[in-house]
Write a protein that holds these residues in place. Sequence first.
Motif, mmCIF file in Angstrom:
data_model
loop_
_atom_site.group_PDB
_atom_site.id
_atom_site.type_symbol
_atom_site.label_atom_id
_atom_site.label_comp_id
_atom_site.label_asym_id
_atom_site.label_seq_id
_atom_site.Cartn_x
_atom_site.Cartn_y
_atom_site.Cartn_z
ATOM 1 N N MET A 242 0.841 -1.191 0.000
ATOM 2 C CA MET A 242 0.000 0.000 0.000
ATOM 3 C C MET A 242 0.880 1.247 0.000
ATOM 4 O O MET A 242 1.872 1.307 0.744
ATOM 5 C CB MET A 242 -0.903 0.017 1.232
ATOM 6 C CG MET A 242 -2.065 -0.947 1.161
ATOM 7 S SD MET A 242 -3.319 -0.398 -0.025
ATOM 8 C CE MET A 242 -3.971 1.032 0.827
ATOM 9 N N PRO A 243 0.563 2.259 -0.824
ATOM 10 C CA PRO A 243 1.370 3.483 -0.833
ATOM 11 C C PRO A 243 1.441 4.103 0.561
ATOM 12 O O PRO A 243 0.478 4.075 1.323
ATOM 13 C CB PRO A 243 0.608 4.388 -1.806
ATOM 14 C CG PRO A 243 -0.137 3.440 -2.693
ATOM 15 C CD PRO A 243 -0.515 2.289 -1.814
ATOM 16 N N ASN A 247 2.810 8.926 -0.742
ATOM 17 C CA ASN A 247 2.302 8.408 -2.013
ATOM 18 C C ASN A 247 3.418 8.276 -3.056
ATOM 19 O O ASN A 247 3.294 8.739 -4.194
ATOM 20 C CB ASN A 247 1.185 9.300 -2.570
ATOM 21 C CG ASN A 247 0.435 8.621 -3.721
ATOM 22 O OD1 ASN A 247 0.236 7.405 -3.721
ATOM 23 N ND2 ASN A 247 0.033 9.405 -4.710
ATOM 24 N N ASP A 248 4.513 7.636 -2.666
ATOM 25 C CA ASP A 248 5.640 7.425 -3.574
ATOM 26 C C ASP A 248 5.190 6.555 -4.740
ATOM 27 O O ASP A 248 4.801 5.390 -4.546
ATOM 28 C CB ASP A 248 6.782 6.745 -2.812
ATOM 29 C CG ASP A 248 8.083 6.711 -3.592
ATOM 30 O OD1 ASP A 248 8.050 6.777 -4.832
ATOM 31 O OD2 ASP A 248 9.150 6.613 -2.943
ATOM 32 N N TYR A 262 3.921 2.842 -8.906
ATOM 33 C CA TYR A 262 4.164 2.012 -7.719
ATOM 34 C C TYR A 262 5.083 0.818 -8.003
ATOM 35 O O TYR A 262 5.084 -0.158 -7.260
ATOM 36 C CB TYR A 262 2.842 1.549 -7.112
ATOM 37 C CG TYR A 262 1.908 2.707 -6.842
ATOM 38 C CD1 TYR A 262 2.250 3.693 -5.908
ATOM 39 C CD2 TYR A 262 0.716 2.844 -7.548
ATOM 40 C CE1 TYR A 262 1.413 4.777 -5.681
ATOM 41 C CE2 TYR A 262 -0.130 3.928 -7.330
ATOM 42 C CZ TYR A 262 0.234 4.889 -6.400
ATOM 43 O OH TYR A 262 -0.598 5.971 -6.176
ATOM 44 N N LYS A 263 5.882 0.926 -9.035
ATOM 45 C CA LYS A 263 6.880 -0.107 -9.304
ATOM 46 C C LYS A 263 8.239 0.355 -8.791
ATOM 47 O O LYS A 263 8.648 1.502 -9.027
ATOM 48 C CB LYS A 263 6.963 -0.406 -10.810
ATOM 49 C CG LYS A 263 5.734 -1.115 -11.366
ATOM 50 C CD LYS A 263 5.928 -1.500 -12.823
ATOM 51 C CE LYS A 263 4.717 -2.257 -13.354
ATOM 52 N NZ LYS A 263 4.886 -2.655 -14.779
ATOM 53 N N ASN A 295 2.422 -13.420 1.797
ATOM 54 C CA ASN A 295 1.467 -14.506 1.980
ATOM 55 C C ASN A 295 0.024 -14.022 2.089
ATOM 56 O O ASN A 295 -0.885 -14.648 1.533
ATOM 57 C CB ASN A 295 1.824 -15.306 3.237
ATOM 58 C CG ASN A 295 0.878 -16.463 3.481
ATOM 59 O OD1 ASN A 295 0.758 -17.367 2.657
ATOM 60 N ND2 ASN A 295 0.196 -16.457 4.617
ATOM 61 N N SER A 296 -0.174 -12.891 2.781
ATOM 62 C CA SER A 296 -1.568 -12.529 3.083
ATOM 63 C C SER A 296 -1.895 -11.047 3.033
ATOM 64 O O SER A 296 -3.050 -10.668 3.282
ATOM 65 C CB SER A 296 -1.925 -13.056 4.482
ATOM 66 O OG SER A 296 -1.055 -12.497 5.470
ATOM 67 N N GLU A 297 -0.917 -10.175 2.696
ATOM 68 C CA GLU A 297 -1.193 -8.737 2.766
ATOM 69 C C GLU A 297 -0.994 -8.010 1.444
ATOM 70 O O GLU A 297 -1.023 -6.777 1.401
ATOM 71 C CB GLU A 297 -0.295 -8.097 3.836
ATOM 72 C CG GLU A 297 -0.555 -8.638 5.248
ATOM 73 C CD GLU A 297 0.399 -8.063 6.276
ATOM 74 O OE1 GLU A 297 1.366 -7.375 5.872
ATOM 75 O OE2 GLU A 297 0.189 -8.316 7.478
ATOM 76 N N VAL A 298 -0.794 -8.735 0.366
ATOM 77 C CA VAL A 298 -0.603 -8.094 -0.940
ATOM 78 C C VAL A 298 -1.883 -7.385 -1.363
ATOM 79 O O VAL A 298 -2.968 -7.977 -1.343
ATOM 80 C CB VAL A 298 -0.190 -9.133 -1.999
ATOM 81 C CG1 VAL A 298 -0.209 -8.509 -3.401
ATOM 82 C CG2 VAL A 298 1.201 -9.676 -1.694
ATOM 83 N N THR A 299 -1.753 -6.116 -1.731
ATOM 84 C CA THR A 299 -2.897 -5.322 -2.151
ATOM 85 C C THR A 299 -3.001 -5.318 -3.674
ATOM 86 O O THR A 299 -2.022 -5.034 -4.365
ATOM 87 C CB THR A 299 -2.756 -3.874 -1.650
ATOM 88 O OG1 THR A 299 -2.671 -3.879 -0.222
ATOM 89 C CG2 THR A 299 -3.945 -3.035 -2.090
#
Length: 349
Positions: A242-243, A247-248, A262-263, A295-299
Amino acid sequence: MIKLQWLTAVSFIFLLPACSKNEKMKEQVVAFAGFQQPSGFPAPAYKLANNRVTKYGFELGRKLFYEPRLSRNNTISCGSCHLQTSAFTHHGHDISHGIDDRLGSRNTPPIMNLAWNPTFMWDGGVFDLDLQPVAPITNFVEMDETVANVLVKLRNTPPYPALFKKAFGASDITTADMMKALSQFMVMLVSDQSKYDSVMRKQGVGFTTEEQQGYEIFQQKCNSCHREPLFTDHSFRNNGIMPGPNNDEGRYPVTLNPADKYKFKVPSLRNLAYTAPYMHDGRFYTLQGVLTHYNSEVTETPTLDPLLKTNGRPGISLSAEEQQKLLTFLNTLNDRSFIKDQRLSQETQ
């Protein structure tokens, strides 16, 4: 990166003192031409033929790397934020701290194996190692100086004129020679002596059962981006973070391509034991936190890397047991000799 065959002092005693200046410069190149490619490493991206590492060039580059006169108020050197004991990163700082204790917006990346990097910085905004030092020197947050002022200070500070003459044959200090000297030091920051390297080179050591199992998990679930042996593919990817508050937008301001929002550059996984915190903004202080994210927090966002989706679900499925084995393998990538190498340390006089 190319590895230098370090010569003993005796090697230099027999250099003929009557040589002309050009012959002496040539002698340096010959003496240090015995570079050794680390076994299993690809060819370097840096054009070493255009800036051969010499004894005097390397020593000058090392002195400049630890020289605080590169900053406006003579307090900040490259080595201030790139600490050898932390694999040349700023251990413990989530974002960089520069001159006058000004805060940056990104985590200080480690400096190692730069000879293989086609681009530099988290966003790839610099594409030539010989130009890279200009960015921190002139950055308001980091050193807040001009290259012109740095040259004036060096010209008026013994022994720099003499050191530049020994390294490049002329006592005049130029931007090009200063950058080349820094590059000669930085390309020598080679990390290739971890347990993983010894195993791959069949040097009489092997992985434990858990390390081997972790290696297999790595190959299945991580190697697409963190490719061996450098453990990065030098690409730019959105890894679902998450940014942050600022907000980079990563690589987007460099390319102005909306697909790059966001890359950030895929970092190497070498020496993780010394380089916490992790990610471009240093938000994770432990490797367990990094694995939990994947594992579980990728947005899911429009530019999320496709490799981070499995059966339509964001993230990389990793059981608790797999995570533990993966962490065990990652520990084999730590190179203690790299952070202890006195040749790379600041001179003490």
